[in-house]
Design a protein around this motif. Structure first.
Motif, PDB file in Angstrom:
ATOM      1  N   LEU A   6       0.641  -1.233  -0.025  1.00 10.95           N
ATOM      2  CA  LEU A   6      -0.017   0.114   0.115  1.00 10.95           C
ATOM      3  C   LEU A   6       1.060   1.249  -0.276  1.00 10.95           C
ATOM      4  O   LEU A   6       1.729   1.220   0.791  1.00 10.95           O
ATOM      5  N   ALA A   7       0.503   2.202  -0.781  1.00  6.16           N
ATOM      6  CA  ALA A   7       1.293   3.338  -0.952  1.00  6.16           C
ATOM      7  C   ALA A   7       0.622   4.754  -0.956  1.00  6.16           C
ATOM      8  O   ALA A   7      -0.526   4.688  -1.546  1.00  6.16           O
ATOM      9  N   VAL A   8       1.073   5.719  -0.313  1.00  8.07           N
ATOM     10  CA  VAL A   8       0.342   7.216  -0.766  1.00  8.07           C
ATOM     11  C   VAL A   8       1.383   7.865  -1.414  1.00  8.07           C
ATOM     12  O   VAL A   8       2.760   7.797  -1.074  1.00  8.07           O
ATOM     13  N   CYS A   9       1.155   8.588  -2.597  1.00 12.69           N
ATOM     14  CA  CYS A   9       1.918   9.633  -3.185  1.00 12.69           C
ATOM     15  C   CYS A   9       0.994  10.547  -3.965  1.00 12.69           C
ATOM     16  O   CYS A   9      -0.386  10.162  -3.980  1.00 12.69           O
ATOM     17  N   GLU A  10       1.618  11.498  -4.430  1.00 11.85           N
ATOM     18  CA  GLU A  10       0.769  12.582  -5.100  1.00 11.85           C
ATOM     19  C   GLU A  10       0.518  12.346  -6.533  1.00 11.85           C
ATOM     20  O   GLU A  10      -0.608  12.380  -6.893  1.00 11.85           O
ATOM     21  N   LYS A  11       1.422  11.593  -7.222  1.00 14.12           N
ATOM     22  CA  LYS A  11       1.328  11.265  -8.756  1.00 14.12           C
ATOM     23  C   LYS A  11       1.354   9.833  -8.745  1.00 14.12           C
ATOM     24  O   LYS A  11       2.604   9.296  -8.391  1.00 14.12           O
ATOM     25  N   ALA A  12       0.493   9.083  -9.262  1.00 14.99           N
ATOM     26  CA  ALA A  12       0.752   7.651  -9.170  1.00 14.99           C
ATOM     27  C   ALA A  12       1.366   6.958 -10.138  1.00 14.99           C
ATOM     28  O   ALA A  12       2.107   6.066 -10.033  1.00 14.99           O
ATOM     29  N   ALA A  13       1.496   7.574 -11.476  1.00 11.49           N
ATOM     30  CA  ALA A  13       1.966   7.184 -12.750  1.00 11.49           C
ATOM     31  C   ALA A  13       3.642   6.608 -12.342  1.00 11.49           C
ATOM     32  O   ALA A  13       3.972   5.753 -12.839  1.00 11.49           O
ATOM     33  N   PRO A  14       4.436   7.676 -12.080  1.00  9.22           N
ATOM     34  CA  PRO A  14       5.921   7.387 -11.773  1.00  9.22           C
ATOM     35  C   PRO A  14       5.993   6.008 -10.918  1.00  9.22           C
ATOM     36  O   PRO A  14       6.948   5.314 -11.380  1.00  9.22           O
ATOM     37  N   ARG A  16     -18.015  11.050   6.109  1.00  8.61           N
ATOM     38  CA  ARG A  16     -16.625  10.495   6.394  1.00  8.61           C
ATOM     39  C   ARG A  16     -16.438  10.954   7.827  1.00  8.61           C
ATOM     40  O   ARG A  16     -16.494  12.157   8.131  1.00  8.61           O
ATOM     41  N   ILE A  17     -15.937   9.968   8.818  1.00  4.99           N
ATOM     42  CA  ILE A  17     -15.643  10.329  10.287  1.00  4.99           C
ATOM     43  C   ILE A  17     -14.028  10.067  10.596  1.00  4.99           C
ATOM     44  O   ILE A  17     -13.582  10.392  11.652  1.00  4.99           O
ATOM     45  N   ALA A  18     -13.442   9.279   9.694  1.00  5.32           N
ATOM     46  CA  ALA A  18     -11.908   8.785   9.977  1.00  5.32           C
ATOM     47  C   ALA A  18     -11.639   7.934   8.655  1.00  5.32           C
ATOM     48  O   ALA A  18     -12.312   7.702   7.863  1.00  5.32           O
ATOM     49  N   GLY A  19     -10.420   7.490   8.921  1.00  3.56           N
ATOM     50  CA  GLY A  19      -9.808   6.930   7.551  1.00  3.56           C
ATOM     51  C   GLY A  19      -8.138   6.825   7.470  1.00  3.56           C
ATOM     52  O   GLY A  19      -7.569   6.204   6.817  1.00  3.56           O
ATOM     53  N   GLU A  20      -7.698   8.176   7.649  1.00  7.56           N
ATOM     54  CA  GLU A  20      -6.234   8.499   7.563  1.00  7.56           C
ATOM     55  C   GLU A  20      -5.505   7.848   8.521  1.00  7.56           C
ATOM     56  O   GLU A  20      -4.294   7.259   7.897  1.00  7.56           O
ATOM     57  N   LYS A  29      -5.479   7.679  -1.508  1.00  6.11           N
ATOM     58  CA  LYS A  29      -5.210   8.919  -1.012  1.00  6.11           C
ATOM     59  C   LYS A  29      -4.806   8.919   0.651  1.00  6.11           C
ATOM     60  O   LYS A  29      -5.320   7.987   1.181  1.00  6.11           O
ATOM     61  N   ARG A  30      -4.266   9.961   1.093  1.00  7.20           N
ATOM     62  CA  ARG A  30      -3.834   9.987   2.446  1.00  7.20           C
ATOM     63  C   ARG A  30      -5.055   9.926   3.171  1.00  7.20           C
ATOM     64  O   ARG A  30      -5.055   8.955   4.069  1.00  7.20           O
ATOM     65  N   GLU A  31      -6.060  10.301   2.938  1.00  9.07           N
ATOM     66  CA  GLU A  31      -7.317  10.297   3.831  1.00  9.07           C
ATOM     67  C   GLU A  31      -7.834   8.866   3.895  1.00  9.07           C
ATOM     68  O   GLU A  31      -8.833   8.636   5.066  1.00  9.07           O
ATOM     69  N   SER A  32      -7.496   7.735   3.058  1.00 14.87           N
ATOM     70  CA  SER A  32      -7.993   6.379   3.185  1.00 14.87           C
ATOM     71  C   SER A  32      -6.782   5.653   3.557  1.00 14.87           C
ATOM     72  O   SER A  32      -7.197   4.408   3.890  1.00 14.87           O
ATOM     73  N   TYR A  33      -5.589   5.834   3.798  1.00 14.69           N
ATOM     74  CA  TYR A  33      -4.598   5.165   4.083  1.00 14.69           C
ATOM     75  C   TYR A  33      -4.811   4.235   5.407  1.00 14.69           C
ATOM     76  O   TYR A  33      -4.444   3.061   5.315  1.00 14.69           O
ATOM     77  N   GLY A  34      -5.185   4.696   6.453  1.00 14.24           N
ATOM     78  CA  GLY A  34      -5.284   4.033   7.488  1.00 14.24           C
ATOM     79  C   GLY A  34      -6.365   2.940   7.314  1.00 14.24           C
ATOM     80  O   GLY A  34      -6.310   1.906   7.821  1.00 14.24           O
ATOM     81  N   ALA A  35      -7.515   3.336   6.890  1.00 10.99           N
ATOM     82  CA  ALA A  35      -8.596   2.551   6.605  1.00 10.99           C
ATOM     83  C   ALA A  35      -8.222   1.226   5.722  1.00 10.99           C
ATOM     84  O   ALA A  35      -8.503   0.129   5.888  1.00 10.99           O
ATOM     85  N   ALA A  36      -7.501   1.505   4.791  1.00  7.02           N
ATOM     86  CA  ALA A  36      -7.078   0.459   3.654  1.00  7.02           C
ATOM     87  C   ALA A  36      -6.023  -0.302   4.257  1.00  7.02           C
ATOM     88  O   ALA A  36      -5.937  -1.652   4.243  1.00  7.02           O
ATOM     89  N   LEU A  37      -5.222   0.124   5.264  1.00  5.70           N
ATOM     90  CA  LEU A  37      -4.259  -0.565   6.095  1.00  5.70           C
ATOM     91  C   LEU A  37      -4.919  -1.599   6.710  1.00  5.70           C
ATOM     92  O   LEU A  37      -4.453  -2.908   6.771  1.00  5.70           O
ATOM     93  N   HIS A  38      -5.851  -0.988   7.469  1.00  5.80           N
ATOM     94  CA  HIS A  38      -6.615  -2.105   8.114  1.00  5.80           C
ATOM     95  C   HIS A  38      -7.267  -3.198   7.514  1.00  5.80           C
ATOM     96  O   HIS A  38      -7.154  -4.433   7.868  1.00  5.80           O
ATOM     97  N   TYR A  39      -7.973  -2.819   6.548  1.00  4.34           N
ATOM     98  CA  TYR A  39      -8.797  -3.532   5.479  1.00  4.34           C
ATOM     99  C   TYR A  39      -7.703  -4.586   4.984  1.00  4.34           C
ATOM    100  O   TYR A  39      -8.394  -5.956   4.978  1.00  4.34           O
ATOM    101  N   PHE A  40      -6.826  -4.329   4.424  1.00  3.57           N
ATOM    102  CA  PHE A  40      -5.781  -5.243   3.486  1.00  3.57           C
ATOM    103  C   PHE A  40      -5.084  -6.130   4.453  1.00  3.57           C
ATOM    104  O   PHE A  40      -4.404  -7.070   4.107  1.00  3.57           O
TER     105      PHE A  40
END
Length: 624
Positions: free
Chosen positions: A201-209, A344-348, A247-258
């Motif tokens: 799982l990664a957070v970055c501003e530009k995904a393509a590079p 949305r109330i949490a997720g980052e 996205k940064r706002e979803s990173y914590g939720a995705a980390l838990h999920y995956f």
């Protein structure tokens, strides 16, 4: 090329040479070199780049050093390619099945035309093997069970092998342009003993590079996809890796999920529903009453569990990633749209996902829905053991039996790790293949230990033995010898085909012996190769509790025996656990971390672990 890959190549050469009937000493040289390489902490590729003399490494001679350099520099080995021309490579895979050596593999090939594990399974099911001279129904039954065990595990990587492949990949990905956060999720993060695939799982501003960087990883054998926010590759070793850019706002939720597990995620989501919340990989959302039924259905049927996207398709244990990806993408679009039903109330941050349902943050190792949700709600999670809590190692082998290093070298290496004590526990005489010690040899070893004690200050060296539990449950050395030892570790190494009742009685009889302190690798399993022998492990643990005998959690990555559920049961019964590396060289001492991982999965705290005691405490316990 990582050490695990080099070791696999050397072992395959050994297998093919053995199938050809080559000189057994040459075959053994390859196997010894593979064992050494696999146990090394320092990457061989790095040594080759530095121009190091590989022949200075034990068990690596001039020829094999040259082969290793060729492998590292070219990714190929001509010696292996030549051997594959003379022997079908699939026969080497047959030899990975428990109970099949070169003679049997060759017989199956010449007499039945069997070249693969799948063909052998069919031959066994048809009765062809049973009818072969010298085989019979019982042998065929054991082989069929071994084949099915092998097929069950073949797509999974031992955790220690996964570490060798994942750590350089993570280091490489951290160099990608614009990376803000990067984590490995799935069963790897939960530190399960085997891993099906890897979720990055990664957070970055530009995904393509970042995606381009991922697909260009030098160890990639195949790129399955490299889209806008999700990519999938297969490494040369066959390990599948997924990358998800978030996205940064979803990173914590995705980390838990995956991270999973699936059962844990479902339990957390149901808590959310009871509070009017919807929890998925995009965040935690307050759901209006009209949207709660949809959230309930999603929690029951769409929970992710880490490594789910591809593992299910390859026979893994998690949910179907394809369908989950579609449904979760739809949910994610709704959530991101900020419709009237969801806020949305949490997720980052991952901690906020737990806090939203009233839970303390749960360590990844515990996320198996075995009571951790209830404990987190009650603020009663255990304070899990850490590697820093370990004060010594109570099982290891030296050159006196089948180890590589001297008593002094092992003692100094343990002292350098900050240990207060170490037990030298070479094999007893019954393990002839390991040059086990009889009473006379053991007494000579005691004198050597006394000499080492005078030379090596700052660590207590205990005199011990890994004594064999014989077929009838008696021990392999006389009582008058065992009584003089500081620590007696009892173990099964033979007659593993006994019935469950006989094996259980055999082990319990050994546990009841007043000299025995620790029961070693209690189920006899070898991960991805040999299933546990038939034993009532609950009865064994109850006997250990009754007789105040510790039970080993063998940290050697091939064993990790007890498993996590059995460790948890031992904790419930109040049985002390000894986390031992079973080291056969100073390099193996680092395996203690895998034992601690397994202990954490079994909910162990410092107070539950024998070798988390001080030297004084261990002495007192051993003198019980």
């Amino acid at each position: 090329m990582e050490n695990v890959e080099i070791a696999r190549v050397l072992n395959e050469v050994a297998d093919l040479l053995e199938l050809k009937g080559e000189n057994r000493f040459r075959v053994r040289a390859y196997r010894n070199a593979a064992r050494t390489v696999d146990g090394m902490a320092e990457p061989l590729a790095q040594l080759v780049e530095q121009g190091a003399d590989l022949t200075e490494i034990p068990s690596i001679g001039e020829d094999i050093a040259g082969y290793i350099e060729e492998l590292v520099r070219t990714g190929r080995l001509r010696r292996l390619e030549e051997a594959r021309k003379k022997v079908p490579p699939s026969l080497a895979e047959l030899m990975k099945v428990e109970g099949i050596g070169p003679k049997r593999a060759t017989r199956f090939y010449h007499e039945l035309g069997v070249k693969t594990v799948a063909q052998l399974e069919r031959a066994l099911e048809r009765g062809d093997v049973e009818r072969m001279p010298g085989m019979g129904a019982r042998t065929a039954e054991r082989l069929l069970r071994a084949v099915r065990d092998y097929r069950k595990h073949v797509t999974r990587f031992k955790l220690s092998d996964a570490d060798q492949l994942v750590r350089p990949l993570v280091a490489y990905m951290r160099e990608a342009p614009g990376i803000e956060a990067l984590d490995v999720a799935g069963s790897y993060r939960r530190r399960r003993e085997t891993v099906g695939d890897i979720d990055l799982l990664a957070v970055c501003e530009k995904a393509a590079p970042v995606m381009e960087h991922f697909a260009a990883y030098p160890e990639v054998a195949r790129v399955d996809s490299a889209g806008g926010t999700r990519g999938a590759v297969v490494l040369r070793t066959g390990l599948h890796v997924d990358l998800r850019i978030l996205k940064r706002e979803s990173y914590g939720a995705a980390l838990h999920y995956f991270t999973g597990s699936q059962a844990h995620n479902i339990a957390v989501r149901k808590l959310g529903i009871a509070r009017g919340l919807k929890i998925n990989e995009y965040g935690v959302f307050r759901v209006a009453r009209g949207g709660r039924e949809e959230a309930r259905r999603a929690a029951d049927g769409g929970a992710g569990a880490g490594e789910a996207a591809t593992e299910s398709a390859r026979g893994g244990v998690d949910v179907d990633g394809g369908e989950r990806a579609k449904t979760s993408a739809g949910r994610g679009r709704k959530a991101r749209a900020g419709g009237a039903k969801e806020v949305r109330i949490a997720g980052e941050r991952e901690e906020d996902v737990f806090a939203a349902v009233g839970m303390d943050w749960v360590p990844p190792e515990l996320r198996e829905d075995r009571g951790e949700v209830e404990a987190a709600l009650a603020h009663e999670l255990p304070k899990l053991l850490t590697l820093d809590d370990i004060r010594g190692d109570l099982q290891m082998h030296t050159e006196w039996s089948d180890g590589r290093d001297t008593i002094e070298a092992m003692a100094r290496a343990c002292r350098d790790r900050g240990y207060q004590y170490v037990a030298i526990t070479d094999h007893s005489r019954a393990v002839t293949v390991a040059h086990g010690l009889d009473a006379a040899a053991l007494r000579r070893q005691w004198k050597e230990i006394d000499r080492v004690r005078r030379r090596v200050r700052g660590i207590e060296i205990l005199k011990g033995i890994e004594v064999d539990i014989l077929e009838d449950g008696s021990l392999d050395l006389p009582d008058e010898v065992l009584e003089q030892l500081d620590v007696v570790v009892a173990a099964i190494h033979s007659h593993m085909g006994q019935s469950k009742a006989k094996m259980t009685d055999r082990i319990i009889r050994a546990i009841a012996h007043p000299a025995v302190d620790i029961l070693a690798h209690p189920t006899g399993r070898i991960i991805n190769r040999r299933e546990p022998y038939a034993v009532d492990i609950d009865a064994v643990l109850e006997a250990a509790a009754e007789h105040h005998v510790a039970v080993e959690l063998n940290a050697y990555p091939d064993r990790l025996d007890l498993d996590d559920a059995q460790v948890h049961r031992a904790r419930e019964l109040g049985v002390k656990i000894a986390i031992d590396t079973d080291s056969h060289s100073t390099e193996h001492l680092r395996y203690m971390s895998y034992g601690v991982d397994q202990a954490r999965r079994g909910w162990l705290e410092k107070k539950d672990v024998l070798n988390a005691m001080t030297a004084k405490g261990v002495r007192r316990w051993l003198g019980k």
